[in-house]
Design an enzyme around this catalytic site. Sequence first.
Site, PDB file in Angstrom:
ATOM      1  N   LEU A  34       0.805  -1.222   0.000  1.00 35.75           N
ATOM      2  CA  LEU A  34       0.000   0.000   0.000  1.00 35.75           C
ATOM      3  C   LEU A  34       0.839   1.273   0.000  1.00 35.75           C
ATOM      4  CD1 LEU A  34      -2.676  -1.152   2.614  1.00 35.75           C
ATOM      5  CD2 LEU A  34      -2.741  -1.350   0.112  1.00 35.75           C
ATOM      6  N   HIS A  38      -3.569   4.235  -2.360  1.00 36.45           N
ATOM      7  CA  HIS A  38      -4.507   3.319  -1.715  1.00 36.45           C
ATOM      8  C   HIS A  38      -5.140   3.978  -0.483  1.00 36.45           C
ATOM      9  CE1 HIS A  38      -1.535   0.273  -3.461  1.00 36.45           C
ATOM     10  NE2 HIS A  38      -2.674  -0.106  -4.004  1.00 36.45           N
ATOM     11  N   SER A 187       2.335   0.556  -6.786  1.00 37.52           N
ATOM     12  CA  SER A 187       3.138  -0.452  -6.091  1.00 37.52           C
ATOM     13  C   SER A 187       4.318  -0.858  -6.969  1.00 37.52           C
ATOM     14  CB  SER A 187       2.286  -1.684  -5.774  1.00 37.52           C
ATOM     15  OG  SER A 187       1.119  -1.309  -5.083  1.00 37.52           O
TER      16      SER A 187
HETATM   17  P1  AMP Z   1      -3.861  -2.011  -6.864  1.00 42.48           P
HETATM   18  O1  AMP Z   1      -3.396  -2.430  -5.518  1.00 42.48           O
HETATM   19  O2  AMP Z   1      -2.795  -1.496  -7.754  1.00 42.48           O
HETATM   20  O3  AMP Z   1      -4.751  -3.044  -7.510  1.00 42.48           O
HETATM   21  O4  AMP Z   1      -4.812  -0.745  -6.626  1.00 42.48           O
HETATM   22  C1  AMP Z   1      -5.917  -0.828  -5.764  1.00 42.48           C
HETATM   23  C2  AMP Z   1      -6.748   0.418  -5.906  1.00 42.48           C
HETATM   24  O5  AMP Z   1      -5.975   1.563  -5.586  1.00 42.48           O
HETATM   25  C3  AMP Z   1      -7.261   0.624  -7.345  1.00 42.48           C
HETATM   26  O6  AMP Z   1      -8.591   1.112  -7.310  1.00 42.48           O
HETATM   27  C4  AMP Z   1      -6.307   1.656  -7.872  1.00 42.48           C
HETATM   28  O7  AMP Z   1      -6.848   2.444  -8.912  1.00 42.48           O
HETATM   29  C5  AMP Z   1      -6.044   2.490  -6.635  1.00 42.48           C
HETATM   30  N1  AMP Z   1      -4.798   3.222  -6.815  1.00 42.48           N
HETATM   31  C6  AMP Z   1      -3.568   2.720  -7.092  1.00 42.48           C
HETATM   32  N2  AMP Z   1      -2.661   3.707  -7.251  1.00 42.48           N
HETATM   33  C7  AMP Z   1      -3.344   4.864  -7.090  1.00 42.48           C
HETATM   34  C8  AMP Z   1      -2.983   6.250  -7.155  1.00 42.48           C
HETATM   35  N3  AMP Z   1      -1.738   6.645  -7.433  1.00 42.48           N
HETATM   36  N4  AMP Z   1      -3.947   7.174  -6.948  1.00 42.48           N
HETATM   37  C9  AMP Z   1      -5.229   6.785  -6.690  1.00 42.48           C
HETATM   38  N5  AMP Z   1      -5.619   5.506  -6.603  1.00 42.48           N
HETATM   39  C10 AMP Z   1      -4.701   4.564  -6.809  1.00 42.48           C
END
Ligand code: AMP
Length: 282
Positions: A34, A38, A187
């Site tokens: 995270l 997130h 990530s």
């Molecule tokens: P992930 O763990 O990459 O699957 O992301 C989980 C959630 O966090 C998804 O809805 C992503 O769009 C959101 N997310 C990831 N990076 C960002 C960011 N830089 N800004 C806003 N939301 C993010």
Amino acid sequence: MATIIRNTGEMSAAMALRRRRGETIGLVPTMGYLHEGHLSLVRASRRENDVSVVSLFVNPIQFGPGEDLERYPRDEARDLELLEKEGVDYLFAPTAQTLYAPDHSTFVDETALSLPLCGASRPGHFRGVCTVVLKLFHVVGPDRAYFGMKDYQQLQVIRRMVRDLDVPVKIRPCPLVREPDGLALSSRNAYLFPEERRSALGLSAALRAVAEAYEGGERSTPALVALAQEKLAQDRRLDADYLEIRGAESLEPLDVVDRPAVVALAARVGKTRLIDNIVIGE
Ligand code: AMP
């Protein structure tokens, strides 16, 4: 203290209990490792719901052959610590074996918005995403679910799935969070060597150039795309996968930017594939 749950039956039972008490439930689906992006989703969920659940699951079926499933960064202890600080109520961290039966054979296919952009470069990706997200919705039964605009196409695909399949959940889009220098938080940034990290700034710089030209009155999609491609081509470490301007909601191709549009970009920096986007014309 956040309660950690690893099994679907227990998760559903815990949520049923909370719902019977009249409490509303917010869900933030993540693959862990995270960062502030997130956590911005978590904060939105905490503001709007009585109970907040974060799911942490690196979903194998959304990774294609040769992608980074095995090396995807993981640190559950650190994630838990961050979530405790945010006051999250439940961490749902199932194993792949719990979520998918060995003979699992049912998948959700969104057949329009999933096709271009990342859908074209990662066949089967959105099928994996839709399937796991619908499963999470069934297990948790949230009133609201939070998705980042970082994964812009994913957000639109999930909205469409929820509409088409009458899933009783409100999808809450959250703004893309960036580092002070413009790099979109991800990530996967953990993979970047320092010189790659510098090159990765080229993605947001290219998008900014498009936004500035748009503000300056340029409306031709080919001209805007060429401008961004020129920027990207200045760095040999950047290998663009796609750079497209499409309608902000239905992701239809545009010749001229005469409505709200997303400028979506994927590029490789070394072995790492990064995505970024901006919305223009809103
Ligand atoms: P992930 O763990 O990459 O699957 O992301 C989980 C959630 O966090 C998804 O809805 C992503 O769009 C959101 N997310 C990831 N990076 C960002 C960011 N830089 N800004 C806003 N939301 C993010």
